[in-house]
Design a protein around this motif. Structure first.
Motif, PDB file in Angstrom:
ATOM      1  N   ALA A 277       0.852  -1.180   0.000  1.00 17.80           N
ATOM      2  CA  ALA A 277       0.000   0.000   0.000  1.00 17.80           C
ATOM      3  C   ALA A 277       0.890   1.234   0.000  1.00 17.80           C
ATOM      4  O   ALA A 277       0.655   2.198  -0.729  1.00 17.80           O
ATOM      5  CB  ALA A 277      -0.902  -0.012   1.219  1.00 17.80           C
ATOM      6  N   ALA A 278       1.956   1.180   0.800  1.00 16.17           N
ATOM      7  CA  ALA A 278       2.874   2.300   0.874  1.00 16.17           C
ATOM      8  C   ALA A 278       3.621   2.466  -0.446  1.00 16.17           C
ATOM      9  O   ALA A 278       3.804   3.570  -0.948  1.00 16.17           O
ATOM     10  CB  ALA A 278       3.861   2.080   2.020  1.00 16.17           C
ATOM     11  N   LEU A 279       4.037   1.335  -1.012  1.00 13.81           N
ATOM     12  CA  LEU A 279       4.797   1.369  -2.268  1.00 13.81           C
ATOM     13  C   LEU A 279       3.979   1.945  -3.402  1.00 13.81           C
ATOM     14  O   LEU A 279       4.480   2.674  -4.250  1.00 13.81           O
ATOM     15  CB  LEU A 279       5.227  -0.058  -2.648  1.00 13.81           C
ATOM     16  CG  LEU A 279       6.603  -0.499  -2.190  1.00 13.81           C
ATOM     17  CD1 LEU A 279       6.847  -1.936  -2.637  1.00 13.81           C
ATOM     18  CD2 LEU A 279       7.671   0.405  -2.770  1.00 13.81           C
ATOM     19  N   MET A 280       2.680   1.584  -3.441  1.00 15.79           N
ATOM     20  CA  MET A 280       1.861   1.953  -4.583  1.00 15.79           C
ATOM     21  C   MET A 280       1.127   3.269  -4.369  1.00 15.79           C
ATOM     22  O   MET A 280       0.306   3.657  -5.176  1.00 15.79           O
ATOM     23  CB  MET A 280       0.864   0.833  -4.886  1.00 15.79           C
ATOM     24  CG  MET A 280       1.544  -0.402  -5.427  1.00 15.79           C
ATOM     25  SD  MET A 280       0.431  -1.439  -6.362  1.00 15.79           S
ATOM     26  CE  MET A 280      -0.189  -2.500  -5.117  1.00 15.79           C
ATOM     27  N   GLN A 281       1.431   3.916  -3.264  1.00 15.81           N
ATOM     28  CA  GLN A 281       0.753   5.171  -2.967  1.00 15.81           C
ATOM     29  C   GLN A 281       0.998   6.175  -4.101  1.00 15.81           C
ATOM     30  O   GLN A 281       2.105   6.297  -4.609  1.00 15.81           O
ATOM     31  CB  GLN A 281       1.296   5.743  -1.669  1.00 15.81           C
ATOM     32  CG  GLN A 281       0.215   6.360  -0.832  1.00 15.81           C
ATOM     33  CD  GLN A 281       0.715   6.582   0.571  1.00 15.81           C
ATOM     34  OE1 GLN A 281       1.872   6.925   0.763  1.00 15.81           O
ATOM     35  NE2 GLN A 281      -0.150   6.389   1.543  1.00 15.81           N
ATOM     36  N   GLY A 282      -0.049   6.855  -4.479  1.00 14.70           N
ATOM     37  CA  GLY A 282       0.103   7.874  -5.508  1.00 14.70           C
ATOM     38  C   GLY A 282       0.119   7.301  -6.900  1.00 14.70           C
ATOM     39  O   GLY A 282       0.249   8.025  -7.875  1.00 14.70           O
ATOM     40  N   SER A 283      -0.017   5.987  -7.025  1.00 12.00           N
ATOM     41  CA  SER A 283      -0.017   5.407  -8.354  1.00 12.00           C
ATOM     42  C   SER A 283      -1.445   5.319  -8.881  1.00 12.00           C
ATOM     43  O   SER A 283      -1.676   4.807  -9.959  1.00 12.00           O
ATOM     44  CB  SER A 283       0.604   4.015  -8.313  1.00 12.00           C
ATOM     45  OG  SER A 283      -0.212   3.161  -7.568  1.00 12.00           O
ATOM     46  N   GLY A 284      -2.382   5.815  -8.123  1.00 14.07           N
ATOM     47  CA  GLY A 284      -3.773   5.813  -8.585  1.00 14.07           C
ATOM     48  C   GLY A 284      -4.465   4.497  -8.319  1.00 14.07           C
ATOM     49  O   GLY A 284      -5.610   4.320  -8.681  1.00 14.07           O
ATOM     50  N   VAL A 285      -3.735   3.551  -7.724  1.00 12.19           N
ATOM     51  CA  VAL A 285      -4.371   2.272  -7.444  1.00 12.19           C
ATOM     52  C   VAL A 285      -4.968   2.327  -6.049  1.00 12.19           C
ATOM     53  O   VAL A 285      -4.280   2.587  -5.076  1.00 12.19           O
ATOM     54  CB  VAL A 285      -3.349   1.130  -7.528  1.00 12.19           C
ATOM     55  CG1 VAL A 285      -3.993  -0.174  -7.117  1.00 12.19           C
ATOM     56  CG2 VAL A 285      -2.826   1.028  -8.939  1.00 12.19           C
ATOM     57  N   TYR A 286      -6.268   2.128  -5.992  1.00  9.58           N
ATOM     58  CA  TYR A 286      -6.904   2.145  -4.694  1.00  9.58           C
ATOM     59  C   TYR A 286      -7.317   0.723  -4.369  1.00  9.58           C
ATOM     60  O   TYR A 286      -6.993  -0.202  -5.106  1.00  9.58           O
ATOM     61  CB  TYR A 286      -8.114   3.078  -4.724  1.00  9.58           C
ATOM     62  CG  TYR A 286      -8.948   2.912  -5.966  1.00  9.58           C
ATOM     63  CD1 TYR A 286      -8.645   3.667  -7.100  1.00  9.58           C
ATOM     64  CD2 TYR A 286      -9.985   1.995  -6.022  1.00  9.58           C
ATOM     65  CE1 TYR A 286      -9.387   3.515  -8.253  1.00  9.58           C
ATOM     66  CE2 TYR A 286     -10.715   1.842  -7.175  1.00  9.58           C
ATOM     67  CZ  TYR A 286     -10.424   2.601  -8.295  1.00  9.58           C
ATOM     68  OH  TYR A 286     -11.137   2.434  -9.436  1.00  9.58           O
ATOM     69  N   ASP A 287      -7.980   0.535  -3.294  1.00 12.82           N
ATOM     70  CA  ASP A 287      -8.492  -0.785  -2.955  1.00 12.82           C
ATOM     71  C   ASP A 287      -7.364  -1.809  -2.879  1.00 12.82           C
ATOM     72  O   ASP A 287      -7.440  -2.895  -3.437  1.00 12.82           O
ATOM     73  CB  ASP A 287      -9.520  -1.211  -4.011  1.00 12.82           C
ATOM     74  CG  ASP A 287     -10.344  -2.390  -3.530  1.00 12.82           C
ATOM     75  OD1 ASP A 287     -10.343  -2.635  -2.315  1.00 12.82           O
ATOM     76  OD2 ASP A 287     -10.969  -3.045  -4.364  1.00 12.82           O
ATOM     77  N   VAL A 288      -6.275  -1.418  -2.194  1.00 13.20           N
ATOM     78  CA  VAL A 288      -5.116  -2.292  -2.094  1.00 13.20           C
ATOM     79  C   VAL A 288      -5.456  -3.582  -1.364  1.00 13.20           C
ATOM     80  O   VAL A 288      -4.896  -4.629  -1.620  1.00 13.20           O
ATOM     81  CB  VAL A 288      -3.973  -1.539  -1.382  1.00 13.20           C
ATOM     82  CG1 VAL A 288      -2.858  -2.478  -0.988  1.00 13.20           C
ATOM     83  CG2 VAL A 288      -3.444  -0.453  -2.301  1.00 13.20           C
ATOM     84  N   GLY A 289      -6.414  -3.492  -0.482  1.00 11.92           N
ATOM     85  CA  GLY A 289      -6.767  -4.633   0.356  1.00 11.92           C
ATOM     86  C   GLY A 289      -7.073  -5.904  -0.402  1.00 11.92           C
ATOM     87  O   GLY A 289      -6.720  -6.986   0.023  1.00 11.92           O
ATOM     88  N   GLU A 290      -7.699  -5.746  -1.566  1.00 10.61           N
ATOM     89  CA  GLU A 290      -8.092  -6.948  -2.289  1.00 10.61           C
ATOM     90  C   GLU A 290      -7.062  -7.394  -3.310  1.00 10.61           C
ATOM     91  O   GLU A 290      -7.153  -8.467  -3.873  1.00 10.61           O
ATOM     92  CB  GLU A 290      -9.420  -6.697  -3.012  1.00 10.61           C
ATOM     93  CG  GLU A 290     -10.614  -7.033  -2.146  1.00 10.61           C
ATOM     94  CD  GLU A 290     -11.902  -6.791  -2.887  1.00 10.61           C
ATOM     95  OE1 GLU A 290     -11.954  -7.074  -4.096  1.00 10.61           O
ATOM     96  OE2 GLU A 290     -12.845  -6.309  -2.261  1.00 10.61           O
ATOM     97  N   ALA A 291      -6.083  -6.521  -3.574  1.00  3.83           N
ATOM     98  CA  ALA A 291      -5.126  -6.828  -4.637  1.00  3.83           C
ATOM     99  C   ALA A 291      -4.202  -7.959  -4.206  1.00  3.83           C
ATOM    100  O   ALA A 291      -3.913  -8.137  -3.029  1.00  3.83           O
ATOM    101  CB  ALA A 291      -4.319  -5.590  -4.955  1.00  3.83           C
ATOM    102  N   LYS A 292      -3.764  -8.725  -5.196  1.00  4.70           N
ATOM    103  CA  LYS A 292      -2.762  -9.755  -4.940  1.00  4.70           C
ATOM    104  C   LYS A 292      -1.405  -9.154  -5.270  1.00  4.70           C
ATOM    105  O   LYS A 292      -1.253  -8.500  -6.296  1.00  4.70           O
ATOM    106  CB  LYS A 292      -3.015 -10.964  -5.838  1.00  4.70           C
ATOM    107  CG  LYS A 292      -4.008 -11.919  -5.251  1.00  4.70           C
ATOM    108  CD  LYS A 292      -3.940 -13.222  -6.009  1.00  4.70           C
ATOM    109  CE  LYS A 292      -4.618 -14.328  -5.215  1.00  4.70           C
ATOM    110  NZ  LYS A 292      -4.479 -15.603  -5.876  1.00  4.70           N
TER     111      LYS A 292
END
Lengths: 446, 253
Positions: free
Chosen positions: A387-402
């Motif tokens: 979540a921290a790594l992808m912050q600002g990349s426009g990807v939300y809903d990190v919780g469900e991502a693999k």
């Protein structure tokens, strides 16, 4: 030497120095885990990027909206401009290459009523061909508007399942609507234009319908659709019920489209088509334009991660070579004896290559097995880090991502790589073994 | 007369072997020619450094000759490549070493099997052959023992079994009793010569020990890389039975 004897002898030699073999295998295990884990994380990230954007719509679709956003080089919104979307634009678009389909669309709000239940619906009126050309979801009932019958009203999934409500101030309830059973009436909202008091309110009984199934594309989950020609037909009837001055305004409003959809033939051409439309003076949106820089980042990330894995594998290759060289030193006399007893040179080479390959194979099999565990652990506990790594990349809903995905080919590639590393790093030592003279065996010192 | 009747199995012609040690050339074998006959027990006798071991290595194809030729069963060993030599060793040669040269991780029976493994003999058959051979050398009870669990004499018996197991025509023995005591030496020497005689195999033995030469039919004395003398011990002629066998074999071939 028979293959089976060669294998037995090789395995016996490996088990002779168990600790050394185990440590060398461990090196390969670590190398394999790093490669598999790193590649799987890279794949997982790029897939979650794509998945997130799939939820917004189809990748090959470009939208030209009435209020075009002006976006600077960094992708920041700096303003918007009013764009005229009319048939003139549609004709210009037809001249652009790689466009598969164009669908101008009018968006408007209607009220739907079924008995005492009401719902607001955002309706998009679009050419009936678009239903087959723009990746609309499977229907759970009814059929899309077609040349034979363009009167079908296309209900969104959300509309049928959650949107119809009834409230009398004390209680609030929603109802699931089945258009095959429940009667639904369509009216236009009263607040836009004034009705001619002498005319009756326009009410459309929806007879033909289509019910869209639930999809990952949120647009289809929320918007209802109609054929544009049929929409214009009922809209004119509605306009006829308005006061004279509002009738003109209402009719003028549908001269312009709200959105023009453009479907590109191939995902690779999306950017080119977007640039071409931009030259016509129109701002466009597509999911590709967000995905592309993300994909570049993710490819870069994969490369970096892969390199880290590669370094670990390289170290384990050196490790194997070292083990094999040591083993040859130890077994110089034995190799000499074998040669004197009639062992072919190529069998000596095969024996050492087999041993090296076995180290690689065993290591990579254990490595792959552990990688699956590592991958599970990453997916389970890695959330906050990514979540921290992808912050600002426009990807939300990190919780469900693999975060880590191991496709079917990765274990195969990893095992092949393990064997290849074994064979390659065992090659020079094996060649050296073949050069050992049988004289070593004849030397009298035991 | 009788000598000419005998069939040559090894023919060494003008054999030379020169080692280059830095600036110096050391002539280990200097222009040596001799013959070894089929079925005989031939002893290469010489002091340490006389070049006898080098000679044996050259004959076995383990070392490459500088010049000359060694014709064994009609083929020139000097001109063979590695894989031809390996094949040749599988079919024609057996070796007995001073230091036994058994493989420490293998049991007696596995050691004896080894030449058969290289010869691609099937698993059951080679196990049977190895067991039979170990019984012949009197180690029927110690087949599953590793070399470290056996005495020197026993180890050398395993070595002998290994040399004989593939029934080679020629057995090269390099100081086979060098590490053994007198009593065991006698046992081992008798075993080698008996087994060779039973199958009409040729033995080429290198030793510095004059007393061992008594087991031989012929003694080739080597000194400073040259053949000093070739002596018939007369053993061969004493045995009528043996001569008969030789004649038989000659007629057959």
């Amino acid at each position: 030497m028979k293959i089976i004897d060669l294998i037995k002898m090789g395995l016996r030699n490996l088990s002779r120095r168990k600790a050394r073999t185990a440590l060398t295998v461990l090196g390969v295990v670590i190398g394999t885990i790093s490669i598999v884990a790193m590649v799987s994380i890279g794949l997982g990230m790029s897939e979650s990027f794509e998945k997130q954007y799939m939820q917004n719509g189809e990748m090959t679709i470009i939208r030209i909206e009435q209020y075009g956003a002006i976006i600077d080089d960094k992708g920041e919104w700096i303003g918007s401009k009013d764009q005229v979307l009319d048939d003139n634009l549609v004709n210009m678009l037809r001249g652009i290459e790689h466009i598969k389909a164009i669908a101008p669309m009018i968006e408007t709000q209607v009220t739907l009523k079924s008995g005492k239940y009401t719902s607001w619906a955002q309706v998009r009126a679009i050419g009936k061909d678009a239903f087959s050309e723009f990746g609309f979801p499977e229907l759970t009932g009814g059929s899309y508007p077609s040349a034979e019958n363009n009167k079908n009203f296309v209900f969104s999934y959300e509309m049928l399942h959650n949107n119809f409500y009834y409230s009398n101030g004390r209680k609030y309830e929603t109802k699931e609507i089945d258009p095959a059973v429940d009667k639904v009436e369509l009216t236009f909202p009263a607040y836009n234009y004034n009705r001619n008091p002498r005319k009756k309110e326009f009410v459309l009984q929806i007879k033909d319908y289509a019910a869209m199934g639930e999809t990952e594309n949120w647009e289809h989950n929320y918007y209802c659709y109609m054929d544009i020609d049929y929409f214009k037909e009922i809209y004119r009837k509605y306009a006829a019920t308005l006061t004279v001055e509002d009738r003109k305004k209402a009719l003028a409003a549908i001269e312009r489209y709200s959105i023009v959809y453009v479907n590109v033939d191939n995902i690779k051409n999306v950017t080119a088509v977007q640039d071409a439309i931009k030259e016509l003076g129109y701002q466009t949106y597509s999911d590709m334009q967000y995905l592309e820089p993300l994909q570049k980042t993710s490819n870069m990330l994969q490369l970096v991660l892969g390199c880290i894995g590669g370094v670990a594998m390289f170290v384990s290759a050196i490790n194997i070579a070292n083990t094999m060289v040591m083993s040859i030193y130890e077994r110089t006399r034995e190799i000499g004896i074998m040669k004197v007893l009639g062992c072919m040179v190529k069998d000596v080479r095969k024996l050492f290559l087999f041993e090296a390959a076995m180290i690689g194979l065993i290591g990579s099999i254990i490595g792959v097995a552990l990688s699956f565990l590592a991958s599970m652990a990453i997916n389970k506990y890695g959330g906050p880090i990514f979540a921290a790594l992808m912050q600002g990349s426009g990807v939300y809903d990190v919780g469900e991502a693999k975060f880590s995905i191991i496709p079917w080919w990765l274990p195969i590639v990893a095992s092949a790589l393990g064997i290849a590393v074994g064979v390659l790093s065992g090659y020079l030592p094996a060649r050296r073994a073949t050069k050992i003279s049988a004289i070593e065996a004849m030397k009298a010192n035991a | 007369m009788e000598a000419t009747e005998r069939k040559k199995i090894i023919e060494v012609k003008n054999l030379k072997k020169t080692y280059i040690m830095g600036q110096e050339k050391i002539k280990a074998v200097e222009d040596v020619s001799f013959e070894i006959y089929d079925g005989e027990f031939c002893c290469l006798l010489g002091t340490s450094g006389s070049g006898k071991s080098t000679l044996l290595n050259l004959m076995a194809g383990i070392e490459k000759a500088t010049s000359g030729s060694i014709i064994i069963r009609g083929k020139d060993v000097v001109r063979m490549n590695e894989s031809q030599l390996a094949k040749f060793r599988q079919t024609s040669e057996g070796f007995v070493f001073q230091s036994y040269n058994l493989i420490g991780t293998m049991t007696a029976v596995e050691n004896v099997e080894l030449p058969l493994v290289f010869k691609r003999v099937g698993k059951k058959k080679r196990r049977q052959m190895a067991e039979d051979m170990l019984k012949k050398v009197g180690l029927g009870e110690r087949m599953k023992h590793k070399p470290s669990e056996m005495s020197g004499g026993q180890q050398q018996r395993v070595g002998i079994a290994r040399a004989f197991v593939s029934k080679p025509r020629i057995i090269f023995a390099d100081e086979p009793t060098g590490n053994l005591d007198t009593r065991t030496t006698k046992e081992v020497m008798e075993l080698i010569s008996e087994m060779a005689r039973a199958n009409k195999q040729t033995i080429v033995m290198v030793t510095h020990d004059n007393s061992l030469a008594n087991y031989a039919d012929r003694i080739i004395r080597i000194s400073d890389g040259k053949v000093l003398s070739i002596e018939e011990t007369g053993k061969n002629k004493e045995s009528d039975k043996k001569e008969g066998q030789i004649t038989n074999e000659d007629n057959r071939q």
